[in-house]
Design a protein around this motif. Structure first.
Motif, short mmCIF file in Angstrom:
data_model
loop_
_atom_site.label_atom_id
_atom_site.label_comp_id
_atom_site.label_asym_id
_atom_site.label_seq_id
_atom_site.Cartn_x
_atom_site.Cartn_y
_atom_site.Cartn_z
N PHE B 90 -15.77 -26.74 -56.28
CA PHE B 90 -15.60 -27.37 -55.12
C PHE B 90 -16.32 -27.12 -54.05
CE2 PHE B 90 -11.03 -27.30 -56.73
CZ PHE B 90 -11.14 -28.77 -56.57
N TYR B 91 -16.53 -27.56 -52.82
CA TYR B 91 -17.31 -27.47 -51.68
C TYR B 91 -17.35 -26.16 -51.02
CZ TYR B 91 -17.40 -32.67 -52.94
OH TYR B 91 -17.25 -33.54 -53.37
N LEU B 93 -18.48 -24.83 -48.40
CA LEU B 93 -18.44 -24.86 -46.79
C LEU B 93 -17.11 -25.18 -46.30
CD1 LEU B 93 -22.21 -25.36 -46.15
CD2 LEU B 93 -21.13 -23.31 -46.26
N MET B 94 -16.30 -25.79 -47.04
CA MET B 94 -15.24 -26.74 -46.78
C MET B 94 -14.12 -25.60 -46.73
SD MET B 94 -15.76 -30.09 -47.75
CE MET B 94 -14.58 -31.41 -46.90
N GLU B 98 -9.43 -28.58 -46.13
CA GLU B 98 -10.36 -29.94 -45.87
C GLU B 98 -10.74 -30.47 -47.10
OE1 GLU B 98 -12.93 -28.46 -42.01
OE2 GLU B 98 -13.38 -27.40 -43.91
N TYR B 102 -10.03 -34.37 -48.35
CA TYR B 102 -11.08 -35.26 -48.60
C TYR B 102 -10.75 -36.12 -49.79
CZ TYR B 102 -15.49 -36.84 -50.19
OH TYR B 102 -16.69 -37.25 -50.84
#
Lengths: 276, 307
Positions: B90-91, B93-94, B98, B102
């Motif tokens: 996954f991302y 920084l999120m 969040e 998304y």
């Protein structure tokens, strides 16, 4: 349309989150100030010179900086998501591949646009007020052209970065190809042109050489911004092969826009083809 | 007869000379929980990507809910599918919330379901933290929450328990059992076979892109005719195990230990006779595990037998 906006919104927020927008804005503003202040050093004085001179110097700098920033921003957009496993996930969602890429282009394009607009814009306003040129509309038009074409140049290299990202198998290789691409367009291409010019002694094919410049988006950008100023003829160097009549500002803008559309379309096409 | 949820007819996927999948035929019924078993590179992930329409087959027919997943109008099909890829980080920084939001937007799912799912997978308290700070298990749970967005009718879980500790694995399978009771069709792949047995109704064993065996685990055990192994410890006079020779092979391992190999069907009879012997101090029964089954079906010998 909804999907494109969702992806674009996420990419744009990412730009603020990881400080990209802030960093690019700061870099642009700083360079603009520095160039405006030290730009006249060659003539034996420092201090803010006219906005016209500043635009010319800025354009020469932007030609190196903007492509590099755009390539760095976009090279891992697909290959990076592939490495962290999220690409596979996104592809399993009800979003088509062209929507995903378009959303990313819109989001990251907006990052570049806001950073360029705020960074150069703030510097422009400050310089103009220091030199008392704030009322001169002609200068503002030129500055507007500069900022607009700078944004377009950023999008060109964003599209090229996506093309690289779609083709690459890993992030490291994508970064390498992105740097080579940058090196090619800002340096090698013009050296090659110069070579041709010297070999043909500039005699025949003058028009052809001018058209060859359209093959390099950074040269198109330079043509748009430098050729317009009579006082800057001395700076244009290689670009002198292009006649004003031959390549109108409109033609040049279209050529630069084509440089966004064509690489991006190829990227979309290659991305869609990866099913096989 | 109802149309199967998933149907594959001689589906192949080749990458150049590599046959990632070779003429796989398979059908999965509504509400079935299917285990896709095999080593890395056996073709499990390829099968899932084909079902999701991420890649298209080199040859063969495949249908999900009666539709080709790579058709132009297959976009709508994806609202009914949930997928958890093998390793997704996954991302960073999120925040977990969040990230889920998304994906929920892309699937047209509301915010409320995100909160519910985060609580359901036990990430309620960590939802506001950045994914960067998540452990492997937490990322996997976030992945599961993501797969459950929009209450999919078909769930594809690729190596869902890889890297999870035993407690997290147990919690994961509890969720699977719950979904199974709700009637969700689930295909889950694994190369770790321990713990999966009670949770799947049918197993498909793949190796080198080919289907080696399919059936319930009991059927597979019978098919494989794997031996039952009993270790016996104690002290006894020589030649005292003659009576077992007729139904089993007896082997002296050390002075105080023998191993008895017999057929699964004779299990009760063998144990009864073992217990009649004086002098035994302990014994242990080694039933053929899924591992043994698996290596039986994917070994070269098995391949030759199948031809």
């Amino acid at each position: 349309m909804g999907n494109i906006l969702i992806v674009a919104g996420k990419e744009y927020r990412d730009g603020w989150r990881n400080r990209w927008v802030l960093a690019i804005t700061a870099v642009f503003a700083l360079f603009a100030f520095a160039i405006a202040y030290f730009g006249a050093a060659a003539s034996g004085q420092v201090g803010f010179t006219s906005l016209a001179t500043t635009i010319v110097s800025l354009a020469s700098l932007a030609v190196f900086l903007i492509p590099l920033i755009a390539l760095l921003l976009g090279y891992d957009t697909i290959v990076g998501e592939e490495n962290q496993g999220t690409l596979l996930l996104l592809l399993s969602y009800p979003i088509s591949r062209w929507q995903l890429l378009t959303g990313k282009l819109c989001g990251q394009g907006a990052i570049l646009a806001s950073a360029t607009f705020i960074g150069f814009g703030a510097a422009g306003v400050a310089i103009a007020s220091f030199t008392g040129q704030a009322q001169a509309t002609e200068i503002w038009r030129a500055f507007g052209v500069f900022v607009g074409s700078a944004i377009l140049l950023g999008w060109v290299f964003l599209a090229l970065a996506y093309l690289i990202s779609v083709m690459a198998t890993d992030k490291g290789r994508a970064a390498g190809v992105a740097l080579i691409t940058w090196f090619f367009f800002v340096l090698i291409f013009d050296l090659g042109m110069l070579g041709i010019l010297v070999m043909t002694s500039g005699q025949d094919g003058g028009d052809l050489l001018a058209y060859l410049l359209l093959l390099n988006p950074t040269d198109i950008f330079r043509l748009i911004n430098l050729a317009g100023f009579e006082s800057t003829r001395a700076y244009v160097g290689l670009l002198a092969v292009a006649d004003d009549q031959l390549l109108s500002p409109l033609t040049l803008t279209f050529a630069l826009a084509a440089w966004v559309v064509v690489p991006f379309s190829i990227a979309v096409w290659l991305f869609a083809r990866r099913k096989h | 007869m109802m149309t199967p949820v998933v149907e594959l007819e001689a589906v192949s996927k080749h990458y150049g000379a590599l046959k990632a999948l070779d003429e796989l035929s398979l059908s999965v019924g509504d509400g079935e929980v299917l285990g896709l078993l095999g080593h890395n590179g056996a073709g499990k992930s390829t099968t899932m990507k084909l079902l999701l329409g991420i890649i298209s087959p080199t040859a063969g027919q495949l249908r999900v809910f009666g539709q080709s997943p790579t058709a132009d109008d297959a976009q709508a099909l994806r609202y009914q599918l949930g997928y958890l890829p093998e390793s997704v980080s996954f991302y960073d920084l999120m925040s977990g919330h969040e990230v889920l939001l998304y994906f929920a937007r892309l699937k047209g799912v509301g915010k409320q379901q995100c909160d519910e799912l985060l609580h359901r997978v036990g990430l309620g308290n960590a939802a506001g933290r950045r994914v960067k700070t998540y452990s492997k298990g937490m990322r996997q749970r976030l992945g599961l929450a993501q797969a459950l967005l929009g209450e999919p009718k078909l769930l594809l879980l690729d190596e869902p328990t890889a890297g999870l500790d035993p407690l997290a694995t147990r919690e994961f399978y509890q969720t699977i059992d719950e979904l199974r009771r709700q009637g969700t069709t689930i295909i889950l792949s694994s190369h770790v076979l321990a713990g999966i047995e009670q949770h799947i109704e049918r197993a498909v064993i793949l190796s080198n892109g080919k289907l080696r065996a399919t059936g319930s685990l009991d059927e597979l055990r019978r098919q494989a005719q794997l031996p039952l192994l009993i270790h016996v410890y104690g002290s006894w006079p020589e030649d005292s195990w003659q009576d077992l020779q007729s139904i089993a092979t007896v082997e002296q391992i050390t002075a105080g230990q023998i191993s008895i190999q017999g057929r699964l069907e004779d299990k009760i009879e063998l144990i009864r006779r073992v217990l009649e012997h004086p002098g035994i101090s302990d014994f242990e029964i080694c039933e053929p595990s899924l591992e043994a089954l698996y290596s039986h079906f994917s070994s070269d010998q098995a391949n030759r037998e199948m031809r």
